[in-house]
Design an enzyme around this catalytic site. Structure first.
Site, PDB file in Angstrom:
ATOM      1  N   HIS A 205       0.854  -1.188   0.000  1.00 33.50           N
ATOM      2  CA  HIS A 205       0.000   0.000   0.000  1.00 33.50           C
ATOM      3  C   HIS A 205       0.893   1.243   0.000  1.00 33.50           C
ATOM      4  CE1 HIS A 205      -2.609   3.111   1.690  1.00 33.50           C
ATOM      5  NE2 HIS A 205      -3.606   2.402   1.180  1.00 33.50           N
ATOM      6  N   ASP A 325     -11.029   2.117  -1.211  1.00 29.10           N
ATOM      7  CA  ASP A 325     -10.087   3.005  -0.528  1.00 29.10           C
ATOM      8  C   ASP A 325     -10.799   3.886   0.508  1.00 29.10           C
ATOM      9  OD1 ASP A 325      -7.541   3.764   0.154  1.00 29.10           O
ATOM     10  OD2 ASP A 325      -7.080   4.816  -1.713  1.00 29.10           O
TER      11      ASP A 325
END
Ligand code: MN
Length: 365
Positions: A205, A325
């Site tokens: 990430h 997200d």
């Protein structure tokens, strides 16, 4: 059947052409994604615990000249972000409204990677325990990617084993660099060894670019999602490929968000120059071979039909998973995007849930 101008403009091409052909709007003409609703598993969904947020706010309050510290500087315990990361009920309410079946949770960036070693090890274990409790309470709604502290690779490998065998978590997340180092350095490879042995994917990430390339990203808010995040993780992914990580760990799965953090779009050129400089690289595998064997991408934060269709054409629909997200992005546009994007119904099912079930060992519904 007469059609006025308003019908053509307002109802859209599909309905208007149905009317032109004189058909009634039969159930068979409703896109399959709506007729038979597909399960929706969102795979990059940020979450946190109060202790973790408090520690990150603390870092933001120091004078540390670091791009991630700058990002946390305006955040307080009263910020909506702090609430939304922690509040499971609010998250579930929105999921229910939109038909989002499952969030694959992960500790928000930069995870534990800005903490001193012992603090990082302890915080990862605490967050993983809490994540496992949330999933145990609602196994149909949540899965989770566990954290580990790369600052201590041996303890990280042990935590990886604990999270799979004891906590039954679904994979791992790491927020790109740790103290300006990337996981291609051999001292970190025991992390990959543990993950590969347990068939657990590692999601790389974003966080802000490392200090070593921070200067040009410190203007115009470039450090974050407008460019810095994808530049940082793209560099990390290419380093792993060229270092031979996937030669050494052929069954390792790495996940990249944000439609592959720019790397897929340049894959032809990366292959081209890899071929021309083969002797320079420890890897024997073309970057595109690695992408089709070891790397999954997600749609997080990229609701762009041409980008998804390109990724399907170049990588294959088996390598792409849906993500929202949340709470950095809102849920409705991500749901609408997957309802409406022009791809085949079998590809839509792969992206929305089938690939996530396979990669993260989620029980099919
Ligand atoms: Mn994210």
């Amino acid at each position: 059947m007469a059609i006025d101008r308003r019908t053509l403009l307002g109802v859209g091409v599909a309905a208007a052409s149905t009317a032109l052909l004189g058909k009634t709007h039969a159930a068979s003409e409703i896109p399959a994604s709506r007729a038979k609703r597909l399960r929706r598993i969102a795979t990059e969904e940020a979450w946190s615990i109060p202790e973790h947020i408090e520690a990150l706010i603390g870092i933001g309050q120091t004078s540390w000249d670091n791009l991630d510290a700058m990002s946390w500087r305006p955040v307080t315990a009263a910020s909506p972000l702090a609430r939304r990361l922690v509040d499971i009920d609010e998250r579930l309410r929105i999921m229910d409204q939109l038909g989002v079946d499952m969030h694959v949770l992960s500790l928000t960036s930069p995870g534990v990677q800005m903490f001193e070693r012992a603090h990082a090890v302890a915080m990862a274990a605490l967050a993983n325990d809490r994540m496992a409790e949330i999933i145990r309470a609602r196994p149909a709604r949540f899965a989770g990617l566990a954290s580990f502290a790369p600052q201590d690779p041996a303890r990280a490998a042990k935590e990886i084993e604990r999270c799979v065998t004891k906590l039954k978590l679904n994979g791992f997340i790491v927020n790109s660099h740790t103290n300006n180092e990337y996981l291609d350095l051999p001292k970190y490879w025991e992390i990959f060894e543990a993950a590969e042995a347990l068939n657990a994917a590692i999601y790389i990430h974003p966080r802000c670019p490392a200090d070593t390339m921070a200067r040009p990203y410190s203007d115009y808010e470039m450090r974050a999602a407008i460019w810095g995040f994808q530049a940082e993780v793209g560099v990390h992914a290419v380093r792993l490929m060229l270092a031979g990580v996937f030669d050494r760990f052929p069954k390792l799965t790495v996940v990249l968000g944000h439609m592959g953090e720019n790397v897929p779009f340049h894959l032809w050129r990366t292959d081209h120059w890899f071929e021309r400089r083969r002797a320079s690289y420890a890897s024997k595998l073309l970057p595109s071979e690695i992408f089709k064997r070891n790397i999954m991408i997600t749609t997080s934060g990229v609701e762009h039909g041409p980008a998804l269709r390109y990724a399907i054409e170049v990588l294959g629909a088996d390598r792409i998973m849906w993500a929202i997200d949340y709470p950095y992005e809102e849920m409705p546009p991500a749901v609408t995007f997957m309802n409406e994007v022009g791809i085949s119904e079998s590809d839509r099912a792969k992206v929305l849930h089938e690939n996530a079930e396979r990669v993260f060992h989620i029980e099919p519904a």
